[in-house]
Design a protein around this motif. Structure first.
Motif, PDB file in Angstrom:
ATOM      1  N   PRO A 148     -10.562   9.145  17.372  1.00 51.19           N
ATOM      2  CA  PRO A 148      -9.969   9.034  18.714  1.00 51.19           C
ATOM      3  C   PRO A 148      -9.852  10.371  19.441  1.00 51.19           C
ATOM      4  CG  PRO A 148      -8.709   7.754  17.117  1.00 51.19           C
ATOM      5  CD  PRO A 148      -9.681   8.566  16.346  1.00 51.19           C
ATOM      6  N   GLU A 149      -9.517  11.419  18.711  1.00 49.43           N
ATOM      7  CA  GLU A 149      -9.381  12.743  19.341  1.00 49.43           C
ATOM      8  C   GLU A 149     -10.717  13.456  19.434  1.00 49.43           C
ATOM      9  OE1 GLU A 149      -5.068  14.360  18.111  1.00 49.43           O
ATOM     10  OE2 GLU A 149      -6.299  13.714  16.418  1.00 49.43           O
ATOM     11  N   GLY A 150     -11.590  13.231  18.433  1.00 48.45           N
ATOM     12  CA  GLY A 150     -12.900  13.880  18.464  1.00 48.45           C
ATOM     13  C   GLY A 150     -13.700  13.523  19.697  1.00 48.45           C
ATOM     14  N   GLU A 151     -13.460  12.335  20.246  1.00 52.66           N
ATOM     15  CA  GLU A 151     -14.147  11.915  21.472  1.00 52.66           C
ATOM     16  C   GLU A 151     -13.849  12.843  22.647  1.00 52.66           C
ATOM     17  OE1 GLU A 151     -12.532   8.044  21.986  1.00 52.66           O
ATOM     18  OE2 GLU A 151     -13.721   7.119  20.383  1.00 52.66           O
ATOM     19  N   TRP A 152     -12.726  13.588  22.565  1.00 58.27           N
ATOM     20  CA  TRP A 152     -12.296  14.409  23.700  1.00 58.27           C
ATOM     21  C   TRP A 152     -12.660  15.886  23.558  1.00 58.27           C
ATOM     22  CZ3 TRP A 152     -10.428  12.813  28.305  1.00 58.27           C
ATOM     23  CH2 TRP A 152     -10.156  11.446  28.420  1.00 58.27           C
ATOM     24  N   ILE A 153     -13.313  16.263  22.467  1.00 56.80           N
ATOM     25  CA  ILE A 153     -13.656  17.681  22.285  1.00 56.80           C
ATOM     26  C   ILE A 153     -14.533  18.182  23.429  1.00 56.80           C
ATOM     27  CG2 ILE A 153     -14.975  19.291  20.851  1.00 56.80           C
ATOM     28  CD1 ILE A 153     -13.899  17.798  18.397  1.00 56.80           C
ATOM     29  N   PRO A 175      -7.521   2.742  21.716  1.00 54.11           N
ATOM     30  CA  PRO A 175      -8.387   3.658  22.470  1.00 54.11           C
ATOM     31  C   PRO A 175      -7.607   4.823  23.072  1.00 54.11           C
ATOM     32  CG  PRO A 175      -7.887   1.732  23.802  1.00 54.11           C
ATOM     33  CD  PRO A 175      -7.270   1.473  22.447  1.00 54.11           C
ATOM     34  N   THR A 176      -8.314   5.909  23.342  1.00 52.69           N
ATOM     35  CA  THR A 176      -7.738   7.056  24.045  1.00 52.69           C
ATOM     36  C   THR A 176      -8.322   7.065  25.461  1.00 52.69           C
ATOM     37  OG1 THR A 176      -9.469   8.395  22.988  1.00 52.69           O
ATOM     38  CG2 THR A 176      -7.273   8.497  22.029  1.00 52.69           C
ATOM     39  N   HIS A 177      -7.475   6.759  26.444  1.00 54.97           N
ATOM     40  CA  HIS A 177      -7.947   6.591  27.813  1.00 54.97           C
ATOM     41  C   HIS A 177      -7.947   7.888  28.620  1.00 54.97           C
ATOM     42  CE1 HIS A 177      -8.282   2.323  27.419  1.00 54.97           C
ATOM     43  NE2 HIS A 177      -6.987   2.130  27.215  1.00 54.97           N
ATOM     44  N   THR A 178      -7.006   8.798  28.331  1.00 50.21           N
ATOM     45  CA  THR A 178      -6.896  10.032  29.112  1.00 50.21           C
ATOM     46  C   THR A 178      -6.672  11.216  28.178  1.00 50.21           C
ATOM     47  OG1 THR A 178      -4.475  10.061  29.388  1.00 50.21           O
ATOM     48  CG2 THR A 178      -5.745   8.682  30.922  1.00 50.21           C
ATOM     49  N   TRP A 179      -6.775  12.411  28.743  1.00 52.76           N
ATOM     50  CA  TRP A 179      -6.544  13.610  27.958  1.00 52.76           C
ATOM     51  C   TRP A 179      -5.107  13.657  27.431  1.00 52.76           C
ATOM     52  CZ3 TRP A 179      -8.511  17.194  25.103  1.00 52.76           C
ATOM     53  CH2 TRP A 179      -7.793  18.341  24.816  1.00 52.76           C
ATOM     54  N   GLY A 210      -2.490  14.625  23.473  1.00 55.73           N
ATOM     55  CA  GLY A 210      -1.184  15.233  23.257  1.00 55.73           C
ATOM     56  C   GLY A 210      -0.182  14.254  22.682  1.00 55.73           C
ATOM     57  N   MET A 211      -0.206  12.996  23.168  1.00 57.75           N
ATOM     58  CA  MET A 211       0.758  12.010  22.685  1.00 57.75           C
ATOM     59  C   MET A 211       0.482  11.627  21.238  1.00 57.75           C
ATOM     60  SD  MET A 211       3.535  10.793  23.861  1.00 57.75           S
ATOM     61  CE  MET A 211       3.436  10.926  25.653  1.00 57.75           C
ATOM     62  N   ALA A 264       0.631   7.619  28.901  1.00 59.56           N
ATOM     63  CA  ALA A 264       0.286   7.778  27.484  1.00 59.56           C
ATOM     64  C   ALA A 264       1.452   7.348  26.597  1.00 59.56           C
ATOM     65  CB  ALA A 264      -0.100   9.223  27.194  1.00 59.56           C
ATOM     66  N   LEU A 265       2.673   7.724  26.979  1.00 58.31           N
ATOM     67  CA  LEU A 265       3.854   7.309  26.201  1.00 58.31           C
ATOM     68  C   LEU A 265       3.996   5.791  26.215  1.00 58.31           C
ATOM     69  CD1 LEU A 265       6.452   7.856  24.630  1.00 58.31           C
ATOM     70  CD2 LEU A 265       7.613   8.229  26.823  1.00 58.31           C
ATOM     71  N   ASN A 266       3.773   5.174  27.356  1.00 60.47           N
ATOM     72  CA  ASN A 266       3.892   3.720  27.456  1.00 60.47           C
ATOM     73  C   ASN A 266       2.954   3.013  26.481  1.00 60.47           C
ATOM     74  OD1 ASN A 266       5.697   4.134  29.531  1.00 60.47           O
ATOM     75  ND2 ASN A 266       4.244   3.637  31.165  1.00 60.47           N
ATOM     76  N   ARG A 267       1.770   3.593  26.286  1.00 60.04           N
ATOM     77  CA  ARG A 267       0.783   2.939  25.433  1.00 60.04           C
ATOM     78  C   ARG A 267       0.908   3.303  23.959  1.00 60.04           C
ATOM     79  NH1 ARG A 267      -3.650   4.948  26.403  1.00 60.04           N
ATOM     80  NH2 ARG A 267      -3.223   6.356  28.143  1.00 60.04           N
ATOM     81  N   TRP A 268       1.461   4.459  23.621  1.00 56.15           N
ATOM     82  CA  TRP A 268       1.493   4.911  22.223  1.00 56.15           C
ATOM     83  C   TRP A 268       2.837   4.743  21.544  1.00 56.15           C
ATOM     84  CZ3 TRP A 268      -2.718   5.837  19.458  1.00 56.15           C
ATOM     85  CH2 TRP A 268      -3.916   6.064  20.152  1.00 56.15           C
ATOM     86  N   TRP A 269       3.910   4.471  22.285  1.00 53.46           N
ATOM     87  CA  TRP A 269       5.228   4.387  21.656  1.00 53.46           C
ATOM     88  C   TRP A 269       5.295   3.286  20.598  1.00 53.46           C
ATOM     89  CZ3 TRP A 269       9.393   6.976  20.553  1.00 53.46           C
ATOM     90  CH2 TRP A 269      10.537   6.289  20.128  1.00 53.46           C
ATOM     91  N   TRP A 270       4.927   2.062  20.980  1.00 54.96           N
ATOM     92  CA  TRP A 270       5.052   0.962  20.032  1.00 54.96           C
ATOM     93  C   TRP A 270       4.046   1.048  18.888  1.00 54.96           C
ATOM     94  CZ3 TRP A 270       9.408  -1.364  19.757  1.00 54.96           C
ATOM     95  CH2 TRP A 270      10.205  -1.504  20.890  1.00 54.96           C
ATOM     96  N   PRO A 271       2.791   1.440  19.124  1.00 55.57           N
ATOM     97  CA  PRO A 271       1.894   1.637  17.976  1.00 55.57           C
ATOM     98  C   PRO A 271       2.417   2.690  16.992  1.00 55.57           C
ATOM     99  CG  PRO A 271       0.613   1.419  19.970  1.00 55.57           C
ATOM    100  CD  PRO A 271       2.052   1.488  20.409  1.00 55.57           C
ATOM    101  N   ALA A 272       3.050   3.767  17.509  1.00 60.30           N
ATOM    102  CA  ALA A 272       3.620   4.774  16.607  1.00 60.30           C
ATOM    103  C   ALA A 272       4.754   4.189  15.785  1.00 60.30           C
ATOM    104  CB  ALA A 272       4.113   5.983  17.412  1.00 60.30           C
TER     105      ALA A 272
END
Length: 324
Positions: free
Chosen positions: A64-69, A127-131, A135-136, A199-207
């Motif tokens: 997921p993060e490698g896609e943003w390098i 998925p990772t939608h934004t930069w 960070g999140m 980003a917080l809205n989308r990652w809070w519950w999965p975390a």
């Protein structure tokens, strides 16, 4: 009449209650179990399952993060992200080596991953939608992982425990880096603040879900706790994660997407209901990017075949020279 299974009792045919009593006495004294020591077959099986799943999570977690390098906004951010992805590859190596001390083979573990037989952390199928997602992930996902891994650093199996000590020290940098990114964006332009909040809205519950199901719904927790592999329950670790991260996220000016979130009389932050149907659907590959993630790992495995072949040829030649 149904008889308890080895997974329930921990005693496999051919083992004795006396062997188990001696083994459990060692754990009660705080001794580490090492690779050459006697251990119950179920202890070995549970460790191989758990450590290999952890290793798979590290190598799939690179994606997921490698896609943003190539899309990082600056050279500084690019080098930081490259170093982090490299660390995750190293964590997978430490963990595969730890599982190998139990008799597992790298080939079997990777085949179990690529075939879909073995699992990895469900959070890497999002998925990772934004930069800001990068960070999140660092702040929340690595933050949750550290809570779990710090606990595992005290587990009863020596090679796993020692691997976790090093992994935790590196994950701490990832966590701080992610927090620094999100705090900067939360204090930035309106567009940056909106990106951080999204980003917080989308990652809070999965975390929250990545720390595992509630204790009553976790089939392996009983035996893992009995043998000192898990020192805290899923809910205990989740509570530690919430108590640390809720105040920090609020201080950054972000809104946690949980209308039921509140603080109890003891100062603990209490969350609303978790949608476990989503959790199990993502694990089963019915939602999320499971197919894409495994496809990427399969392609990398196939592309690396020539490296494995070259290493094997070199090893064979060295052995032939030694034999002569």
């Amino acid at each position: 009449m149904t008889h308890p299974t080895p997974a329930q009792t921990g005693i496999t045919p051919g083992e004795t209650a006396e062997q188990h009593a001696h083994f459990e006495a060692r754990i009660a004294r705080g001794e580490k179990i090492e690779a050459g020591d006697w251990m119950p077959a179920e202890y070995r099986r549970q460790l191989i399952r758990m450590i290999s799943q952890h290793a798979h999570s590290e190598v799939v977690g690179m994606l997921p993060e490698g896609e943003w390098i190539t899309r990082a906004p600056s050279l500084k951010r690019k080098t930081i992200l490259m170093a982090k992805v490299q660390d995750e590859a190293g964590h997978g190596q430490y963990l595969y080596h730890a599982a190998e001390t139990l008799g597992a083979t790298r080939e079997d573990m990777l085949q179990a991953l690529l075939s879909g037989k073995a699992k990895y952390s469900s959070i890497f199928n999002y998925p990772t939608h934004t930069w800001a997602d990068v960070g999140m992930i660092g702040w929340l996902v690595d933050g949750a992982a550290i809570k779990n891994q710090t606990m595992l650093a005290g587990c009863s199996y020596g090679p796993y425990s020692r691997a976790m000590v090093r992994i935790c020290s590196e994950e701490t940098f990832h966590h701080k880096q992610g927090k620094e990114m999100i705090v900067a964006y939360a204090q930035g332009t309106p567009e940056q603040r909106a990106m951080a909040q999204d980003a917080l809205n989308r990652w809070w519950w999965p975390a929250m879900m990545m720390l595992g199901p509630h204790d009553a719904d976790s089939p392996n927790s009983g035996v893992l706790t009995k043998w000192g592999i898990k020192l805290k329950s899923n809910d205990e670790v989740r509570q530690e994660f919430i108590n640390e991260h809720v105040p920090e996220l609020m201080e950054a000016g972000l809104t946690i997407p949980d209308p039921d979130l509140h603080q109890d009389e003891h100062g603990n932050w209490r969350h609303g209901p978790i949608h476990w149907d989503e959790f199990w659907a993502v694990i089963r590959g019915e939602q999320g990017l499971n197919k894409e993630r495994l496809g990427a790992r399969q392609a990398a495995h196939d592309d690396g075949a020539w490296v494995r072949d070259a290493l094997q040829a070199y090893t064979d030649r060295q052995r032939a020279v030694a034999a002569d």
